[in-house]
Design a protein around this motif. Structure first.
Motif, PDB file in Angstrom:
ATOM      1  N   LYS A   5      -4.439 -51.558   8.296  1.00  0.00           N
ATOM      2  CA  LYS A   5      -4.683 -50.526   9.310  1.00  0.00           C
ATOM      3  C   LYS A   5      -5.394 -49.365   8.654  1.00  0.00           C
ATOM      4  CE  LYS A   5      -2.751 -49.057  12.841  1.00  0.00           C
ATOM      5  NZ  LYS A   5      -3.388 -49.026  14.162  1.00  0.00           N
ATOM      6  N   GLY A   6      -5.703 -49.509   7.410  1.00  0.00           N
ATOM      7  CA  GLY A   6      -6.871 -48.733   6.843  1.00  0.00           C
ATOM      8  C   GLY A   6      -6.331 -47.597   5.900  1.00  0.00           C
ATOM      9  N   ALA A   7      -4.988 -47.664   5.731  1.00  0.00           N
ATOM     10  CA  ALA A   7      -4.221 -46.312   5.086  1.00  0.00           C
ATOM     11  C   ALA A   7      -4.094 -46.933   3.758  1.00  0.00           C
ATOM     12  CB  ALA A   7      -3.312 -45.726   5.684  1.00  0.00           C
ATOM     13  N   LYS A   8      -3.952 -46.165   2.916  1.00  0.00           N
ATOM     14  CA  LYS A   8      -3.335 -46.427   1.457  1.00  0.00           C
ATOM     15  C   LYS A   8      -1.718 -46.722   1.599  1.00  0.00           C
ATOM     16  CE  LYS A   8      -6.726 -43.911  -1.310  1.00  0.00           C
ATOM     17  NZ  LYS A   8      -7.350 -45.393  -1.774  1.00  0.00           N
ATOM     18  N   ALA A   9      -1.269 -47.517   0.721  1.00  0.00           N
ATOM     19  CA  ALA A   9       0.060 -48.048   0.801  1.00  0.00           C
ATOM     20  C   ALA A   9       1.017 -47.612  -0.448  1.00  0.00           C
ATOM     21  CB  ALA A   9       0.265 -49.374   1.024  1.00  0.00           C
ATOM     22  N   GLY A  10       2.143 -47.129  -0.364  1.00  0.00           N
ATOM     23  CA  GLY A  10       2.896 -46.652  -1.531  1.00  0.00           C
ATOM     24  C   GLY A  10       4.312 -47.089  -1.149  1.00  0.00           C
ATOM     25  N   VAL A  11       5.129 -47.372  -2.247  1.00  0.00           N
ATOM     26  CA  VAL A  11       6.803 -47.718  -2.165  1.00  0.00           C
ATOM     27  C   VAL A  11       7.430 -46.743  -2.962  1.00  0.00           C
ATOM     28  CG1 VAL A  11       8.566 -49.544  -2.782  1.00  0.00           C
ATOM     29  CG2 VAL A  11       6.256 -50.157  -1.762  1.00  0.00           C
ATOM     30  N   ALA A  12       8.393 -46.184  -2.152  1.00  0.00           N
ATOM     31  CA  ALA A  12       9.290 -45.104  -2.832  1.00  0.00           C
ATOM     32  C   ALA A  12      10.683 -46.087  -3.219  1.00  0.00           C
ATOM     33  CB  ALA A  12       9.754 -44.022  -1.674  1.00  0.00           C
ATOM     34  N   LEU A  13      11.290 -45.436  -4.332  1.00  0.00           N
ATOM     35  CA  LEU A  13      12.420 -45.975  -4.902  1.00  0.00           C
ATOM     36  C   LEU A  13      13.500 -45.046  -5.019  1.00  0.00           C
ATOM     37  CD1 LEU A  13      11.134 -48.227  -7.768  1.00  0.00           C
ATOM     38  CD2 LEU A  13      11.601 -48.935  -5.326  1.00  0.00           C
TER      39      LEU A  13
ATOM     40  N   PHE B 227      17.682 -38.996 -15.565  1.00  0.00           N
ATOM     41  CA  PHE B 227      17.285 -40.447 -15.882  1.00  0.00           C
ATOM     42  C   PHE B 227      16.089 -40.689 -15.280  1.00  0.00           C
ATOM     43  CE2 PHE B 227      20.453 -41.544 -12.653  1.00  0.00           C
ATOM     44  CZ  PHE B 227      19.473 -42.307 -11.728  1.00  0.00           C
ATOM     45  N   SER B 228      15.823 -40.013 -14.149  1.00  0.00           N
ATOM     46  CA  SER B 228      14.435 -40.402 -13.698  1.00  0.00           C
ATOM     47  C   SER B 228      13.148 -40.266 -14.673  1.00  0.00           C
ATOM     48  CB  SER B 228      14.069 -39.368 -12.480  1.00  0.00           C
ATOM     49  OG  SER B 228      15.120 -39.279 -11.613  1.00  0.00           O
ATOM     50  N   MET B 229      13.185 -39.397 -15.686  1.00  0.00           N
ATOM     51  CA  MET B 229      12.126 -39.133 -16.645  1.00  0.00           C
ATOM     52  C   MET B 229      11.930 -40.621 -17.310  1.00  0.00           C
ATOM     53  SD  MET B 229      10.153 -36.604 -17.217  1.00  0.00           S
ATOM     54  CE  MET B 229      10.994 -35.015 -17.168  1.00  0.00           C
ATOM     55  N   ARG B 230      13.060 -41.390 -17.719  1.00  0.00           N
ATOM     56  CA  ARG B 230      12.828 -42.512 -18.269  1.00  0.00           C
ATOM     57  C   ARG B 230      12.286 -43.721 -17.331  1.00  0.00           C
ATOM     58  NH1 ARG B 230      16.921 -46.641 -18.897  1.00  0.00           N
ATOM     59  NH2 ARG B 230      18.379 -45.296 -18.121  1.00  0.00           N
ATOM     60  N   LYS B 231      12.642 -43.799 -15.983  1.00  0.00           N
ATOM     61  CA  LYS B 231      12.066 -44.292 -15.027  1.00  0.00           C
ATOM     62  C   LYS B 231      10.783 -44.383 -14.713  1.00  0.00           C
ATOM     63  CE  LYS B 231      13.820 -46.075 -10.534  1.00  0.00           C
ATOM     64  NZ  LYS B 231      14.707 -45.698  -9.495  1.00  0.00           N
ATOM     65  N   VAL B 232      10.178 -42.874 -14.833  1.00  0.00           N
ATOM     66  CA  VAL B 232       8.683 -42.908 -14.666  1.00  0.00           C
ATOM     67  C   VAL B 232       8.075 -43.618 -15.974  1.00  0.00           C
ATOM     68  CG1 VAL B 232       6.975 -40.879 -14.721  1.00  0.00           C
ATOM     69  CG2 VAL B 232       8.814 -40.963 -13.453  1.00  0.00           C
ATOM     70  N   ALA B 233       8.758 -43.251 -17.225  1.00  0.00           N
ATOM     71  CA  ALA B 233       8.080 -43.633 -18.415  1.00  0.00           C
ATOM     72  C   ALA B 233       7.937 -45.400 -18.231  1.00  0.00           C
ATOM     73  CB  ALA B 233       8.584 -43.446 -19.654  1.00  0.00           C
TER      74      ALA B 233
ATOM     75  N   HIS C 151      18.981 -45.047  -7.579  1.00  0.00           N
ATOM     76  CA  HIS C 151      19.623 -46.255  -8.190  1.00  0.00           C
ATOM     77  C   HIS C 151      18.970 -47.423  -8.128  1.00  0.00           C
ATOM     78  CE1 HIS C 151      20.195 -46.543  -3.658  1.00  0.00           C
ATOM     79  NE2 HIS C 151      20.264 -47.849  -4.314  1.00  0.00           N
ATOM     80  N   THR C 152      17.696 -47.406  -7.451  1.00  0.00           N
ATOM     81  CA  THR C 152      16.864 -48.752  -7.343  1.00  0.00           C
ATOM     82  C   THR C 152      16.155 -48.832  -8.637  1.00  0.00           C
ATOM     83  OG1 THR C 152      16.929 -48.094  -4.963  1.00  0.00           O
ATOM     84  CG2 THR C 152      15.343 -49.855  -5.760  1.00  0.00           C
ATOM     85  N   PRO C 153      16.386 -50.169  -8.979  1.00  0.00           N
ATOM     86  CA  PRO C 153      15.481 -50.583 -10.267  1.00  0.00           C
ATOM     87  C   PRO C 153      14.071 -51.033 -10.022  1.00  0.00           C
ATOM     88  CG  PRO C 153      16.959 -52.492  -9.430  1.00  0.00           C
ATOM     89  CD  PRO C 153      17.141 -51.313  -8.661  1.00  0.00           C
ATOM     90  N   LEU C 154      13.242 -50.582 -11.014  1.00  0.00           N
ATOM     91  CA  LEU C 154      11.928 -51.044 -11.124  1.00  0.00           C
ATOM     92  C   LEU C 154      11.545 -52.428 -10.770  1.00  0.00           C
ATOM     93  CD1 LEU C 154      10.532 -48.882 -14.101  1.00  0.00           C
ATOM     94  CD2 LEU C 154      10.471 -48.427 -11.434  1.00  0.00           C
ATOM     95  N   SER C 155      12.586 -53.229 -10.878  1.00  0.00           N
ATOM     96  CA  SER C 155      12.261 -54.898 -10.703  1.00  0.00           C
ATOM     97  C   SER C 155      12.310 -55.217  -9.389  1.00  0.00           C
ATOM     98  CB  SER C 155      13.841 -55.520 -11.102  1.00  0.00           C
ATOM     99  OG  SER C 155      14.792 -55.218 -10.504  1.00  0.00           O
ATOM    100  N   VAL C 156      12.410 -54.265  -8.436  1.00  0.00           N
ATOM    101  CA  VAL C 156      12.195 -54.823  -7.143  1.00  0.00           C
ATOM    102  C   VAL C 156      10.656 -54.674  -6.737  1.00  0.00           C
ATOM    103  CG1 VAL C 156      14.433 -53.879  -6.054  1.00  0.00           C
ATOM    104  CG2 VAL C 156      12.284 -52.294  -5.944  1.00  0.00           C
TER     105      VAL C 156
ATOM    106  N   ASP D  26      -1.009 -48.833  -3.873  1.00  0.00           N
ATOM    107  CA  ASP D  26      -1.888 -47.525  -4.448  1.00  0.00           C
ATOM    108  C   ASP D  26      -0.974 -46.805  -5.046  1.00  0.00           C
ATOM    109  OD1 ASP D  26      -4.558 -48.013  -3.037  1.00  0.00           O
ATOM    110  OD2 ASP D  26      -3.025 -48.456  -1.423  1.00  0.00           O
ATOM    111  N   MET D  27       0.314 -46.432  -4.675  1.00  0.00           N
ATOM    112  CA  MET D  27       1.046 -45.631  -5.186  1.00  0.00           C
ATOM    113  C   MET D  27       2.656 -46.033  -5.277  1.00  0.00           C
ATOM    114  SD  MET D  27       1.316 -41.391  -4.579  1.00  0.00           S
ATOM    115  CE  MET D  27       2.192 -41.480  -3.029  1.00  0.00           C
ATOM    116  N   VAL D  28       3.440 -45.690  -6.515  1.00  0.00           N
ATOM    117  CA  VAL D  28       4.725 -45.822  -6.359  1.00  0.00           C
ATOM    118  C   VAL D  28       5.601 -44.263  -6.603  1.00  0.00           C
ATOM    119  CG1 VAL D  28       6.751 -46.656  -7.459  1.00  0.00           C
ATOM    120  CG2 VAL D  28       5.058 -48.194  -7.446  1.00  0.00           C
ATOM    121  N   LEU D  29       6.248 -44.105  -5.611  1.00  0.00           N
ATOM    122  CA  LEU D  29       7.257 -42.861  -5.528  1.00  0.00           C
ATOM    123  C   LEU D  29       8.609 -42.942  -5.932  1.00  0.00           C
ATOM    124  CD1 LEU D  29       7.960 -39.958  -4.950  1.00  0.00           C
ATOM    125  CD2 LEU D  29       7.975 -40.701  -2.284  1.00  0.00           C
ATOM    126  N   ILE D  30       8.818 -42.355  -7.431  1.00  0.00           N
ATOM    127  CA  ILE D  30       9.968 -42.484  -7.913  1.00  0.00           C
ATOM    128  C   ILE D  30      10.752 -41.034  -7.397  1.00  0.00           C
ATOM    129  CG2 ILE D  30      11.195 -42.111  -9.981  1.00  0.00           C
ATOM    130  CD1 ILE D  30       9.624 -44.721  -9.899  1.00  0.00           C
TER     131      ILE D  30
END
Length: 218
Positions: free
Chosen positions: A105-113, A149-155, A116-121, A130-134
């Motif tokens: 559709k022409g927009a940038k795409a991001g996924v939010a977690l 613990f969100s800080m470790r997830k960002v790293a 509790h949701t692991p990065l493995s998804v 284009d972006m991941v939202l923690i």
């Protein structure tokens, strides 16, 4: 560091004025929290509001869909003027398909977690984003405290992105304020969403300056 103030903490009765004030203060992005009362226990606004206010602003519209089955609404929000559409991995059975549709559709795409949701998804879709939202709080309400613990997830996410040689942005939303901004930036955050810690401390130009000075010290 890009600061994307969350309108959830703004004056909903003066949204057009708030957008103008943000632009005049030097902001480039604004964060729209779209809640459906199903995926999260709150209801906010929909595509018609964004469409109307798109005419009032040149800001980058960062639209965060906290809704069940977001694939039902991609067309509506892109047509309304969303520059970035962020969907929750937990809210759809067809994550890749919905990402592809946003981009088609022409927009940038991001996924939010959610927290509790692991990065493995993200394993098989990270290259398409284009972006991941923690989420550093459980979504649904403003004014919550940052989950440590969100800080470790960002790293860890930053490491994944660097390992693949990607330019995917990392956004953090929830309990973000000047006290944790430097550490977030050090750990790889690119875009910070701030609601009550931004709108509660006018004038906006001075508050932006505070966040930027802290970020530069990281």
């Amino acid at each position: 560091m890009i600061l994307s103030p969350s309108l959830l903490s703004s004056d909903f009765g003066r949204l057009a004025d708030e957008l103008k004030a943000l632009e005049q203060a030097g902001l480039k992005w604004v964060h729209w929290d779209v809640m459906d009362g199903m995926f999260v226990p709150n209801i906010t606004l929909g595509a018609p509001v964004i469409k109307r206010l798109r005419k009032e602003s040149n800001l980058f519209f960062d639209v965060h869909l906290m809704v069940q089955q977001p694939e039902r609404y991609v067309d509506d929000f892109v047509d309304a003027g969303a520059d970035m559409v962020v969907i929750h991995a937990e809210a759809t059975n067809h994550l890749e398909r919905t990402i592809a549709e946003i981009k088609r559709k022409g927009a940038k795409a991001g996924v939010a977690l959610n927290p509790h949701t692991p990065l493995s998804v993200l394993e098989y879709v990270l290259d398409e984003l284009d972006m991941v939202l923690i989420m550093s709080v459980n979504p649904g309400f403003g004014g919550q405290k940052f989950i440590p613990f969100s800080m470790r997830k960002v790293a860890e996410l930053s490491g994944m992105i660097k390992e693949r040689g990607l330019s995917t942005l990392i956004q953090v939303d929830g309990g973000v304020d000047p006290d944790n901004t430097a550490e977030l930036v050090r750990n790889g955050a690119d875009v910070l969403v701030s609601g009550s810690a931004f709108f509660g401390f006018p004038p906006y130009a001075e508050r932006l300056k505070t966040f930027e000075e802290v970020a530069r010290s990281a």
